[in-house]
Design an enzyme around this catalytic site. Sequence first.
Site, short mmCIF file in Angstrom:
data_model
loop_
_atom_site.label_atom_id
_atom_site.label_comp_id
_atom_site.label_asym_id
_atom_site.label_seq_id
_atom_site.Cartn_x
_atom_site.Cartn_y
_atom_site.Cartn_z
N HIS A 9 36.81 -18.59 18.56
CA HIS A 9 37.39 -18.00 17.32
C HIS A 9 37.59 -16.49 17.02
O HIS A 9 36.70 -15.79 17.16
CB HIS A 9 37.32 -18.83 16.08
CG HIS A 9 35.86 -18.66 15.72
ND1 HIS A 9 35.45 -17.44 14.81
CD2 HIS A 9 34.60 -19.30 15.67
CE1 HIS A 9 34.31 -17.42 14.51
NE2 HIS A 9 33.83 -18.58 15.24
N GLU A 82 30.37 -25.34 15.41
CA GLU A 82 29.29 -24.54 15.82
C GLU A 82 27.96 -25.30 15.28
O GLU A 82 28.02 -26.25 14.77
CB GLU A 82 29.38 -23.38 15.01
CG GLU A 82 28.32 -22.39 15.08
CD GLU A 82 28.02 -21.72 16.50
OE1 GLU A 82 27.57 -22.52 17.21
OE2 GLU A 82 28.48 -20.66 16.69
#
Length: 209
Positions: A9, A82
């Site tokens: 990202h 994550e």
Amino acid sequence: MTRLIVWRHGNTDWNAANRVQGQTDVPLNERGRDQAHAAAPLLASLRPDAIVSSDLSRAAETAAAVAALTGLPVRSDARLRERHFGQWQGLLLTEVAERFPDEYARWRAGDPAPGAGLEPLHDLGERVGAALREAADAANGGTVVIATHGGGSRQGIGHLLGWDSAVLRTIGSLANCHWTELRHDDVRGWQLRAHNAGLVTAPAVVDAV
């Protein structure tokens, strides 16, 4: 041949501050949105057959930049989140070092399960790796863009390649909005074809945050 583009990202305010994000849902900042929109045309030119994203907004918004150019929907998969950083989430790395000196030292040394509630690397690799494999199976022979996170992507990629943690520690972290390319065929299996690819060479933010 199936191709996975595993894309980290764009930048967030917490990345910029070296604050541990983990699974906290932190949005892209202006720089991160600019990064996503700059990289999107190059990824769209690869003619992806599918786009999959972590359900955290910083990854989902990054994926949306490619979706807007290709017209493809974005499939959300929470397994692409994550690593969970336990008691460290929300803290600056300097605060982590002060409050959790032993665990921090073990983490820096590569301990796969340093304590303080951090998700073990083995579990992270299995979780993200399963999502990557499922995305590849669903687009057999095609190209999939996968928007995810720095630490999670490295462990998931390592799981697919069969690399242990010692080998993975020699692989540099993905910079924001950079990606890793994997390809798979029935003869050679999974292969690493590119790593930390992107529009410009940029220093990567520590993948934990």
